[in-house]
Structure formats: structure tokens, C-alpha cells
Design a protein around this motif. Structure first.
Motif, PDB file in Angstrom:
ATOM      1  N   LEU A   1       8.667   5.243  -1.000  1.00 16.66           N
ATOM      2  CA  LEU A   1       8.728   3.802  -1.182  1.00 16.66           C
ATOM      3  C   LEU A   1       9.842   3.238  -0.309  1.00 16.66           C
ATOM      4  CD1 LEU A   1       7.492   1.442  -2.724  1.00 16.66           C
ATOM      5  CD2 LEU A   1       9.108   1.870  -4.565  1.00 16.66           C
ATOM      6  N   GLY A   2      10.976   3.928  -0.252  1.00 20.66           N
ATOM      7  CA  GLY A   2      12.049   3.558   0.653  1.00 20.66           C
ATOM      8  C   GLY A   2      12.957   2.455   0.151  1.00 20.66           C
ATOM      9  N   VAL A   3      13.083   2.299  -1.160  1.00 16.64           N
ATOM     10  CA  VAL A   3      13.931   1.250  -1.722  1.00 16.64           C
ATOM     11  C   VAL A   3      14.968   1.893  -2.639  1.00 16.64           C
ATOM     12  CG1 VAL A   3      13.988  -0.841  -3.142  1.00 16.64           C
ATOM     13  CG2 VAL A   3      12.046  -0.413  -1.662  1.00 16.64           C
ATOM     14  N   THR A   4      16.217   1.475  -2.479  1.00 14.14           N
ATOM     15  CA  THR A   4      17.272   1.897  -3.383  1.00 14.14           C
ATOM     16  C   THR A   4      17.400   0.820  -4.446  1.00 14.14           C
ATOM     17  OG1 THR A   4      18.440   2.980  -1.572  1.00 14.14           O
ATOM     18  CG2 THR A   4      19.709   2.522  -3.578  1.00 14.14           C
TER      19      THR A   4
ATOM     20  N   GLN B   1       5.482  -9.072   7.497  1.00  9.28           N
ATOM     21  CA  GLN B   1       5.573 -10.371   6.816  1.00  9.28           C
ATOM     22  C   GLN B   1       6.427 -11.343   7.600  1.00  9.28           C
ATOM     23  OE1 GLN B   1       3.554 -10.408   4.165  1.00  9.28           O
ATOM     24  NE2 GLN B   1       3.300  -8.247   4.686  1.00  9.28           N
ATOM     25  N   PRO B   2       6.219 -12.662   7.315  1.00 10.17           N
ATOM     26  CA  PRO B   2       7.167 -13.647   7.846  1.00 10.17           C
ATOM     27  C   PRO B   2       8.558 -13.342   7.294  1.00 10.17           C
ATOM     28  CG  PRO B   2       5.297 -14.731   6.774  1.00 10.17           C
ATOM     29  CD  PRO B   2       5.171 -13.244   6.517  1.00 10.17           C
ATOM     30  N   SER B   3       9.588 -13.658   8.026  1.00 10.97           N
ATOM     31  CA  SER B   3      10.947 -13.287   7.624  1.00 10.97           C
ATOM     32  C   SER B   3      11.353 -13.871   6.278  1.00 10.97           C
ATOM     33  CB  SER B   3      11.954 -13.710   8.686  1.00 10.97           C
ATOM     34  OG  SER B   3      11.925 -15.114   8.845  1.00 10.97           O
ATOM     35  N   SER B   4      10.719 -14.950   5.830  1.00  7.11           N
ATOM     36  CA  SER B   4      11.087 -15.563   4.558  1.00  7.11           C
ATOM     37  C   SER B   4      10.516 -14.817   3.357  1.00  7.11           C
ATOM     38  CB  SER B   4      10.628 -17.020   4.507  1.00  7.11           C
ATOM     39  OG  SER B   4       9.210 -17.068   4.615  1.00  7.11           O
ATOM     40  N   ASP B   5       9.550 -13.937   3.566  1.00  3.87           N
ATOM     41  CA  ASP B   5       8.888 -13.242   2.466  1.00  3.87           C
ATOM     42  C   ASP B   5       9.067 -11.741   2.569  1.00  3.87           C
ATOM     43  OD1 ASP B   5       7.971 -15.619   1.436  1.00  3.87           O
ATOM     44  OD2 ASP B   5       5.998 -15.474   2.353  1.00  3.87           O
ATOM     45  N   THR B   6      10.304 -11.259   2.530  1.00  8.82           N
ATOM     46  CA  THR B   6      10.530  -9.825   2.599  1.00  8.82           C
ATOM     47  C   THR B   6      11.308  -9.355   1.379  1.00  8.82           C
ATOM     48  OG1 THR B   6      12.541 -10.147   3.901  1.00  8.82           O
ATOM     49  CG2 THR B   6      10.501  -9.739   5.118  1.00  8.82           C
ATOM     50  N   VAL B   7      11.119  -8.090   1.055  1.00  4.64           N
ATOM     51  CA  VAL B   7      11.812  -7.475  -0.062  1.00  4.64           C
ATOM     52  C   VAL B   7      13.159  -7.005   0.422  1.00  4.64           C
ATOM     53  CG1 VAL B   7      11.765  -5.568  -1.726  1.00  4.64           C
ATOM     54  CG2 VAL B   7       9.651  -6.733  -1.124  1.00  4.64           C
TER      55      VAL B   7
ATOM     56  N   HIS C   1      13.508   3.719   5.515  1.00  7.20           N
ATOM     57  CA  HIS C   1      12.173   4.023   6.036  1.00  7.20           C
ATOM     58  C   HIS C   1      11.223   4.293   4.870  1.00  7.20           C
ATOM     59  CE1 HIS C   1       9.122   5.374   8.792  1.00  7.20           C
ATOM     60  NE2 HIS C   1       8.952   6.443   8.032  1.00  7.20           N
ATOM     61  N   GLY C   2      10.060   3.673   4.895  1.00 14.93           N
ATOM     62  CA  GLY C   2       9.071   3.890   3.857  1.00 14.93           C
ATOM     63  C   GLY C   2       8.092   2.736   3.772  1.00 14.93           C
ATOM     64  N   ASP C   3       7.304   2.754   2.697  1.00 14.88           N
ATOM     65  CA  ASP C   3       6.227   1.783   2.531  1.00 14.88           C
ATOM     66  C   ASP C   3       6.719   0.337   2.453  1.00 14.88           C
ATOM     67  OD1 ASP C   3       4.389   3.863   2.513  1.00 14.88           O
ATOM     68  OD2 ASP C   3       4.488   4.087   0.328  1.00 14.88           O
ATOM     69  N   VAL C   4       7.851   0.094   1.801  1.00 19.12           N
ATOM     70  CA  VAL C   4       8.373  -1.269   1.688  1.00 19.12           C
ATOM     71  C   VAL C   4       8.822  -1.790   3.048  1.00 19.12           C
ATOM     72  CG1 VAL C   4      10.159  -2.732   0.669  1.00 19.12           C
ATOM     73  CG2 VAL C   4       8.955  -1.075  -0.747  1.00 19.12           C
TER      74      VAL C   4
ATOM     75  N   ASP D   1       0.842  -1.186   0.000  1.00 19.47           N
ATOM     76  CA  ASP D   1       0.000   0.000   0.000  1.00 19.47           C
ATOM     77  C   ASP D   1       0.873   1.229   0.000  1.00 19.47           C
ATOM     78  OD1 ASP D   1      -2.688  -0.679  -0.074  1.00 19.47           O
ATOM     79  OD2 ASP D   1      -2.747  -1.140   2.063  1.00 19.47           O
ATOM     80  N   ARG D   2       0.640   2.103  -0.978  1.00 16.51           N
ATOM     81  CA  ARG D   2       1.332   3.394  -1.013  1.00 16.51           C
ATOM     82  C   ARG D   2       0.482   4.369  -0.220  1.00 16.51           C
ATOM     83  NH1 ARG D   2       5.193   4.536  -4.595  1.00 16.51           N
ATOM     84  NH2 ARG D   2       5.649   5.916  -2.867  1.00 16.51           N
ATOM     85  N   HIS D   3       0.998   4.881   0.862  1.00 16.30           N
ATOM     86  CA  HIS D   3       0.256   5.789   1.745  1.00 16.30           C
ATOM     87  C   HIS D   3       0.446   7.221   1.278  1.00 16.30           C
ATOM     88  CE1 HIS D   3      -0.468   2.416   4.348  1.00 16.30           C
ATOM     89  NE2 HIS D   3       0.834   2.183   4.435  1.00 16.30           N
TER      90      HIS D   3
END
Length: 119
Positions: A83-86, A113-119, A103-106, A76-78
Motif C-alpha cells: 500500500l505504501g502508506v505510513t 490525480q490532480p494535485s488537489s486530490d492526493t492522499v 513506493h506502492g499503490d497509493v 486498485d490493490r495490485h
């Protein structure tokens, strides 16, 4: 030597990603699949240029390969939040590399999320 028809992406500077198969006999590349990340060749790792040099100069390879895991991320983009991703990529490449999450939406999504499913 690198088999004819194998296309690579070198975006991260530390590995070689199999981007796809062009013209030629890529079947001789064995069990390595599209999107696999070659992280070491004959003990050489950590530098894309050195890995490529080893691949082009050696007739036999001992590979260390990472295979990507696919998962779906609905973030969700607030409003106008960050977004907070390089991201890092090569203009004609097939890899979009997330180099860091600040820091950001990601990060908010990752924390839920469970630790196995993170960006």
C-alpha cells in the motif's frame, strides 16, 4: 478553559483534532466543527502538549483552524503489492493520519490525480 463536552484527538503530536461532542455544552465552542484541526492557539503551534496547555490556561483563544476536505479515493490493490502508506493513530481516537507515502499503490494513485486530490 476547554468547553465541557468537546472531545479531542491528539494523534499527530502537533495539533488538536475536534473528535466530537460528548455530554455537555459544546455549542459554546463557536464555529469550530467536528474533525477541524486546531493548529495554533494564541500563537502557540507545533506541539500538541503546548497547544493543550494554552487552551486549558487561557480564557480567550485566537485559533488557527484547518478544516478537512473530503474526497473519494478508489485505489486498485495490485496483487500482493505494498500500500505504501505510513499510518499513525490513537487506539480510542477518531483520526487516521497518513504520515508518509512511499513506493506502492497509493503513490501510483496519487501520480494519476490532480494535485488537489492526493492522499
Amino acid at each position: 478553559a476547554v468547553p465541557a463536552g468537546v472531545e479531542f484527538d491528539f494523534a499527530d503530536g502537533v495539533s488538536v483534532v475536534v473528535a466530537g461532542w460528548g455530554d455537555g455544552d459544546a455549542a459554546c465552542f463557536g464555529p469550530v466543527m467536528q474533525h477541524d484541526r486546531i493548529v495554533a492557539v494564541n500563537g502557540i503551534s507545533g506541539d500538541t502538549a503546548q497547544i493543550v496547555e494554552e487552551m486549558t490556561s487561557s480564557k480567550r483563544w485566537e485559533l488557527v483552524v484547518q478544516r478537512p476536505q473530503m474526497f473519494r479515493a478508489e485505489i486498485d490493490r495490485h496483487g500482493a503489492g505494498q500500500l505504501g502508506v505510513t499510518l499513525q493513530y490513537v487506539a480510542n481516537g477518531t483520526t487516521l493520519l497518513a504520515c508518509g507515502v512511499a513506493h506502492g499503490d497509493v503513490r501510483e494513485w496519487n501520480e494519476q490525480q490532480p494535485s488537489s486530490d492526493t492522499v
